[in-house]
Design an enzyme around this catalytic site. Structure first.
Site, short mmCIF file in Angstrom:
data_model
loop_
_atom_site.label_atom_id
_atom_site.label_comp_id
_atom_site.label_asym_id
_atom_site.label_seq_id
_atom_site.Cartn_x
_atom_site.Cartn_y
_atom_site.Cartn_z
N HIS A 15 44.67 34.84 40.40
CA HIS A 15 45.40 33.99 39.46
C HIS A 15 45.97 32.78 40.19
O HIS A 15 45.95 32.70 41.41
CB HIS A 15 46.50 34.77 38.73
CG HIS A 15 47.66 35.19 39.58
ND1 HIS A 15 48.88 35.53 39.06
CD2 HIS A 15 47.80 35.33 40.92
CE1 HIS A 15 49.71 35.87 40.03
NE2 HIS A 15 49.08 35.76 41.16
N CYS A 34 51.51 30.26 45.61
CA CYS A 34 50.94 30.86 44.40
C CYS A 34 50.38 29.80 43.45
O CYS A 34 49.75 30.13 42.45
CB CYS A 34 51.98 31.71 43.67
SG CYS A 34 52.48 33.15 44.63
N HIS A 40 44.42 32.73 44.13
CA HIS A 40 44.64 33.77 45.14
C HIS A 40 44.64 35.10 44.41
O HIS A 40 44.76 35.15 43.18
CB HIS A 40 45.96 33.55 45.89
CG HIS A 40 47.17 33.75 45.04
ND1 HIS A 40 47.61 32.82 44.14
CD2 HIS A 40 48.02 34.79 44.95
CE1 HIS A 40 48.68 33.27 43.52
NE2 HIS A 40 48.96 34.47 43.99
N HIS A 42 45.43 39.57 44.09
CA HIS A 42 46.31 40.71 44.35
C HIS A 42 45.57 42.01 44.02
O HIS A 42 44.70 42.04 43.15
CB HIS A 42 47.56 40.65 43.47
CG HIS A 42 48.44 39.50 43.76
ND1 HIS A 42 49.30 39.47 44.85
CD2 HIS A 42 48.61 38.32 43.12
CE1 HIS A 42 49.96 38.33 44.84
NE2 HIS A 42 49.56 37.60 43.81
N ASP A 80 40.15 43.75 35.73
CA ASP A 80 39.72 44.04 37.09
C ASP A 80 38.63 43.08 37.55
O ASP A 80 37.65 42.83 36.83
CB ASP A 80 39.21 45.48 37.18
CG ASP A 80 38.96 45.93 38.61
OD1 ASP A 80 39.74 45.54 39.51
OD2 ASP A 80 37.99 46.67 38.84
N HIS A 81 38.81 42.55 38.75
CA HIS A 81 37.88 41.59 39.38
C HIS A 81 37.64 40.37 38.50
O HIS A 81 36.52 39.87 38.39
CB HIS A 81 36.56 42.28 39.76
CG HIS A 81 36.72 43.15 40.96
ND1 HIS A 81 37.19 44.43 40.87
CD2 HIS A 81 36.51 42.90 42.27
CE1 HIS A 81 37.25 44.94 42.09
NE2 HIS A 81 36.86 44.04 42.96
N GLU A 125 52.75 43.87 42.13
CA GLU A 125 51.89 42.76 42.53
C GLU A 125 51.61 42.86 44.03
O GLU A 125 50.51 42.58 44.49
CB GLU A 125 52.56 41.44 42.19
CG GLU A 125 51.67 40.24 42.42
CD GLU A 125 52.31 38.96 41.93
OE1 GLU A 125 51.82 38.42 40.92
OE2 GLU A 125 53.29 38.51 42.56
#
Length: 135
Positions: A15, A34, A40, A42, A80-81, A125
């Site tokens: 994100h 961020c 980037h 998490h 996810d991903h 996170e």
């Protein structure tokens, strides 16, 4: 007497924290690293908590396998991903902060789980940064 059950799942997502109505300088000042325009990622850890009464026939508050399948269908498969900013409808206009991600996940699950159960979640996170939301 109510008891709380918990299910932990993980998803990985990228994100960028960014407010399009702000200047680049203000975004950088508020969001720091961020706000990287290249995004980037998490490894998010999600704990979903359901509180309710134990069913005398099953001994369950809620079937954990059913809860796991629901989380996978509503959250993992959706996020996810993924790049949350680019690949999801939920965050194409909403800044994907941990707070907003938790609220979105809570709403997705709340729509599928009876209000007979109290629903709460904790979203990590990072190992040290997490949010809790109970609706």
């Amino acid at each position: 007497m109510k008891i709380t059950i918990c299910r932990k799942e993980q998803f990985n997502a990228a994100h960028r924290l960014h407010n399009p109505s702000w200047s680049d300088e203000q975004n950088a000042a508020v969001f720091g690293k961020c706000n990287n325009p290249n995004y980037h990622g998490h490894n998010y850890n999600l704990i979903v908590k359901l509180s309710g009464n134990v069913d005398p026939d099953t001994g369950y508050v809620y079937d954990m396998k059913r809860l796991s399948n629901l989380i996978k269908a509503e959250v993992i498969e959706r996020f996810d991903h993924k790049n949350l900013n680019l690949d999801t409808t939920e965050f194409n206009q909403l800044n994907p902060t941990a707070e907003n991600i938790a609220i979105v996940i809570w709403n997705l699950l709340r729509a599928k789980i009876s209000t007979d159960y109290d629903l709460g979640l904790t979203l990590y996170e990072t190992e040290r940064n997490f949010v809790e939301y109970n609706g």
